[in-house]
Design an enzyme around this catalytic site. Structure first.
Site, PDB file in Angstrom:
ATOM      1  N   ASP A 113       1.037  -1.309   0.086  1.00  0.00           N
ATOM      2  CA  ASP A 113       0.111  -0.100  -0.262  1.00  0.00           C
ATOM      3  C   ASP A 113       0.942   1.271  -0.090  1.00  0.00           C
ATOM      4  OD1 ASP A 113      -1.804   2.228   0.345  1.00  0.00           O
ATOM      5  OD2 ASP A 113      -3.129   0.741   1.475  1.00  0.00           O
ATOM      6  N   ASP A 149       3.756   0.006  -8.710  1.00  0.00           N
ATOM      7  CA  ASP A 149       3.777   0.836  -9.189  1.00  0.00           C
ATOM      8  C   ASP A 149       3.904   2.339  -8.772  1.00  0.00           C
ATOM      9  OD1 ASP A 149       1.915  -0.103  -7.666  1.00  0.00           O
ATOM     10  OD2 ASP A 149       0.511   1.110  -8.945  1.00  0.00           O
TER      11      ASP A 149
END
Length: 204
Positions: A113, A149
């Site tokens: 996260d 990402d």
């Protein structure tokens, strides 16, 4: 998210409240094979493929989200992955309280996260206080593997890892990853369709 069968956690999913501290992996798995941990297993794509392909390795998956933990535990059970176990726990807590020193061959962290808002950065998993925990649990020849990402988070990850006692090494693409993939998780495949960039690093 609906599934058309009952999610059965046992015997893959472990009750963290009933586990000894620290764990004895030889007793837990009934062998002395190398142990790898994945933090944030999601729907269990990576850990299931790895456990099926590498029966000579034991895997532990950590997941905090209850539904995903139940789903991935059931998925591993249905795939007869007897070399895998999962726990629903906060990662730092589990690594600190239950994982013996110098016991882990690879620590996998894929798409953690990013907590993108600046005021939430302190909630990110990979920061300075995390690295001594990693260093303690990895075997002398063990490695940390990370893929994200999120460019901003990767900058932080790279800085934190390079400032630690670990040495940056070449990233090992898992055999379960398809061509052009870093890992082969649901998140990666979704993000790839969205055209997102990926950043990977490894250290040991």
């Amino acid at each position: 998210m609906q599934v058309n069968h009952e999610l059965i956690v046992e015997p893959i999913g472990l009750d963290v409240e009933k586990l000894p501290r620290p764990l004895n992996f030889a007793e837990l798995f009934g062998n002395d094979y190398p142990v790898e941990i994945e933090i944030g297993i999601g729907k269990g794509t990576f850990i299931t493929e790895q456990a099926k392909a590498r029966p000579e390795v034991n895997f532990i998956g950590i997941e905090w989200a209850r539904w995903f933990w139940r789903y991935s535990s059931d998925r591993l059970r249905r795939n007869k992955c007897e070399n895998a176990r999962t726990v629903r726990a906060e990662a730092m807590y589990f690594l600190t309280e239950f994982v013996p020193a110098e016991s882990i061959s690879v620590l996998h962290i894929y798409f953690p996260d990013p907590w993108p808002k600046k005021r939430h950065h302190k909630r990110r998993l990979i920061q300075e206080k995390f690295m001594p925990v990693v260093q303690r649990i990895l075997k002398p020849d063990g490695r940390l593997q990370v893929v994200t990402d999120h460019a901003d988070y990767f900058e932080q990850i790279e800085q934190v890892v390079r400032s630690s006692q670990l040495q940056v090494v070449d990233y090992n693409r898992p055999g379960s990853a398809s061509e052009g993939e870093f890992v082969g998780t649901n998140f990666e495949r979704k993000y790839k369709r969205e055209g997102r960039p990926f950043f990977a690093m490894a250290a040991g």
